[in-house]
Design an enzyme around this catalytic site. Sequence first.
Site, PDB file in Angstrom:
ATOM      1  N   ASP A 103      44.530  26.973  -9.084  1.00 46.22           N
ATOM      2  CA  ASP A 103      44.749  27.594  -7.776  1.00 46.22           C
ATOM      3  C   ASP A 103      45.072  29.070  -7.949  1.00 46.22           C
ATOM      4  O   ASP A 103      45.524  29.491  -9.015  1.00 46.22           O
ATOM      5  CB  ASP A 103      45.917  26.921  -7.050  1.00 46.22           C
TER       6      ASP A 103
HETATM    7  N1  URA Z   1      47.125  21.104  -9.762  1.00 46.11           N
HETATM    8  C1  URA Z   1      47.386  21.954  -8.743  1.00 46.11           C
HETATM    9  O1  URA Z   1      47.981  21.579  -7.752  1.00 46.11           O
HETATM   10  N2  URA Z   1      46.978  23.221  -8.858  1.00 46.11           N
HETATM   11  C2  URA Z   1      46.355  23.711  -9.957  1.00 46.11           C
HETATM   12  O2  URA Z   1      46.030  24.899 -10.011  1.00 46.11           O
HETATM   13  C3  URA Z   1      46.099  22.822 -11.002  1.00 46.11           C
HETATM   14  C4  URA Z   1      46.491  21.516 -10.891  1.00 46.11           C
END
Ligand code: URA
Length: 237
Positions: A103
């Site tokens: 993310d």
């Molecule tokens: N899980 C999440 O919630 N975000 C990420 O970036 C990776 C795994």
Amino acid sequence: MMRLDKYLCETGFGTRSQVKALLKKGLVQVDGETAKRPELKIDEHRSQVTCAGMRAVYQEHVYLMMNKPQGVLSATEDRRQKTVLDLVEEKAADRLFPVGRLDKDTEGLLLLTDDGELAHALLSPKKHVDKVYEAEIQGQVGQEHVRRFAEGLDIGEKRPTLPAKLEILSSGETSRVRVTIREGKFHQIKRMFQAVGCQVTALRRLSMGSLCLDEGLEPGAYRALSPEELERLKEHI
Ligand code: URA
């Protein structure tokens, strides 16, 4: 098969004209013989090439480990926002892509490559490659959460999540945890904590399969994988 001058450029001995000068000076040997013709065809996988006594090592693909910083997208390009590839200055940057997504606000290990086969294997749900994250959680995390993560959680998908390992590093008003998952569903870690009534306030990926984040890399920095790291990653899958 590949032209000798192109091969020398790709293995880091300089630009086409610099490489031609090295050839002219008789500094290049192919399988023990001095080679002076830039257009000589060599087998990039088998020929033994040295330049001024240094062995040329040919790698078909590029593999970079990045410590992804917060605030950039795990994408190759975006019209409005900065992507991880905007941070890469490699010659081959336009061929690279991130293996899986973190993310925008997640930090940590991100592999960038042009090797589609390796990327596919690492991301394949069938291969169950472990991904380890460290997270800061708002609220108290306890043994009940550990049990529920191990059982699998309903995060609104067709099936519950696969058993995940939750380790509590500290617990209090905010808690610190380490989580190991074997899949990569959209926002998976955040959704798993939501499912048990907690909120992730910071998330960082530490490893993917055998590949561990180099703690010496500042956020936004990257480096090539070592031959050993690459070999172990390929063995692993
Ligand atoms: N899980 C999440 O919630 N975000 C990420 O970036 C990776 C795994």
